[in-house]
Each structure stands twice: as structure tokens, then as C-alpha cells.
Write a protein that holds these residues in place. Structure first.
Motif, short mmCIF file in Angstrom:
data_model
loop_
_atom_site.label_atom_id
_atom_site.label_comp_id
_atom_site.label_asym_id
_atom_site.label_seq_id
_atom_site.Cartn_x
_atom_site.Cartn_y
_atom_site.Cartn_z
N LEU A 73 0.86 -1.18 0.00
CA LEU A 73 0.00 0.00 0.00
C LEU A 73 0.90 1.23 0.00
N TYR A 74 0.65 2.16 -0.92
CA TYR A 74 1.44 3.38 -1.02
C TYR A 74 0.50 4.56 -0.81
N ASP A 75 0.86 5.44 0.13
CA ASP A 75 -0.01 6.58 0.45
C ASP A 75 0.53 7.91 -0.03
N GLY A 76 1.55 7.89 -0.85
CA GLY A 76 2.13 9.14 -1.35
C GLY A 76 3.37 9.55 -0.59
N THR A 77 3.61 8.93 0.57
CA THR A 77 4.80 9.27 1.34
C THR A 77 5.74 8.07 1.45
N GLU A 78 5.16 6.88 1.64
CA GLU A 78 5.95 5.68 1.89
C GLU A 78 5.04 4.47 1.72
N GLY A 79 5.64 3.30 1.59
CA GLY A 79 4.87 2.07 1.45
C GLY A 79 4.70 1.35 2.77
N VAL A 80 3.58 0.63 2.89
CA VAL A 80 3.32 -0.25 4.02
C VAL A 80 2.88 -1.58 3.42
N ALA A 106 4.25 -3.10 12.46
CA ALA A 106 5.44 -3.88 12.82
C ALA A 106 6.50 -3.55 11.77
N VAL A 107 7.72 -3.95 12.04
CA VAL A 107 8.80 -3.75 11.08
C VAL A 107 9.40 -5.11 10.76
N ARG A 108 9.46 -5.45 9.47
CA ARG A 108 10.04 -6.71 9.02
C ARG A 108 11.04 -6.40 7.91
N ASP A 109 12.27 -6.81 8.11
CA ASP A 109 13.33 -6.55 7.13
C ASP A 109 13.43 -5.07 6.78
N GLY A 110 13.24 -4.21 7.77
CA GLY A 110 13.37 -2.77 7.57
C GLY A 110 12.16 -2.10 6.93
N LYS A 112 7.83 -1.34 6.90
CA LYS A 112 6.64 -1.28 7.76
C LYS A 112 5.61 -2.29 7.27
N VAL A 113 5.00 -3.00 8.23
CA VAL A 113 4.08 -4.09 7.90
C VAL A 113 2.86 -4.01 8.82
N LEU A 114 1.69 -4.32 8.25
CA LEU A 114 0.47 -4.53 9.03
C LEU A 114 0.05 -5.98 8.80
N TYR A 115 0.03 -6.80 9.87
CA TYR A 115 -0.39 -8.18 9.76
C TYR A 115 -1.89 -8.30 9.99
N ASN A 116 -2.56 -9.04 9.10
CA ASN A 116 -4.00 -9.28 9.17
C ASN A 116 -4.78 -8.00 9.48
#
Length: 125
Positions: A73-80, A106-110, A112-116
């Protein structure tokens, strides 16, 4: 009396001379803030957030026996990265779709991540 003509011309010149991807990123970022979402660049690990953006990619990642569906997901500033564990497909989760997602960062391999995450598909606008 305020001179608004200078602002109009400045915006017009910017629209005509700026790269389309940069303008798109600005629009995405502005829409996210308008709906009360947190900009991805401002999200911190462990924080409960709502983000809004466009899905750049969606892929099935079969790791070991459990499949995961991952979408950027990209919001115009960074990806999640949105990760749904144990899912192979979710109707409506496809590249180009605008999605509002909520969860704990959360952070995985540097990255940003959202799980479920809880998510809402947004109307094209």
C-alpha cells in the motif's frame, strides 16, 4: 483585499510542470490526511494506525506450508506492506485499488508491515 491570483497561477504552473507521479503522490497523501489516516512516513513500530493508499502490488507468498497474501500500500509518502496470513486471495484486493487499512505497525526486514489488517475497499475517485 487579498490577491488570490498569484496562488492560482502558482498552482497552475506547478500542475503543468510537475511529474505526474509526484502529483499523484501529493493527491494520495492529501486524501489520507482528509479521512483521518496517519501518513505512512509518520507510522512508528507498535503504533495502532489507520492508513489509506493505493495498492501497488499484490502477491501470493507460499512460505513453507502456510500461504500469505501480501500487498504493498502506497499513500504518497511511503509504502506499508499488508500481510494476510493463511489467505491465497481476497476479493477486491488487487493492484490499483484504494484501500483503508487498520492495525498495529510492525517492522520486518526494515519495512513497515500490518499483519491481518482490518480493511475497507474505497470507491474509485
Amino acid at each position: 483585499m487579498t490577491n488570490t491570483g498569484g496562488g492560482y497561477w502558482r498552482r497552475l504552473v506547478r500542475r503543468l510542470t510537475t511529474d505526474v507521479s509526484e502529483l499523484d503522490a501529493d493527491d494520495l497523501s492529501r486524501k489520507a490526511v482528509e479521512v483521518g489516516a496517519v501518513r505512512a512516513c509518520d507510522c512508528q513500530s507498535g503504533q495502532e494506525v489507520t492508513v489509506l493508499g493505493r495498492l501497488r502490488s499484490v502477491e501470493l507468498c507460499p512460505r513453507d506450508a502456510a500461504a500469505t497474501l501480501e500487498a504493498e500500500l502506497y499513500d504518497g509518502t511511503e509504502g506499508v506492506t499488508l500481510v494476510w496470513l493463511g489467505r491465497r486471495r481476497i476479493a477486491g484486493i488487487e493492484p490499483g485499488r484504494t484501500v483503508k487499512a487498520r492495525g498495529r505497525i510492525a517492522v520486518r526486514d526494515g519495512r513497515k508491515v500490518l499483519y491481518n489488517p482490518y480493511y475497507e475497499l474505497q470507491n474509485a475517485s
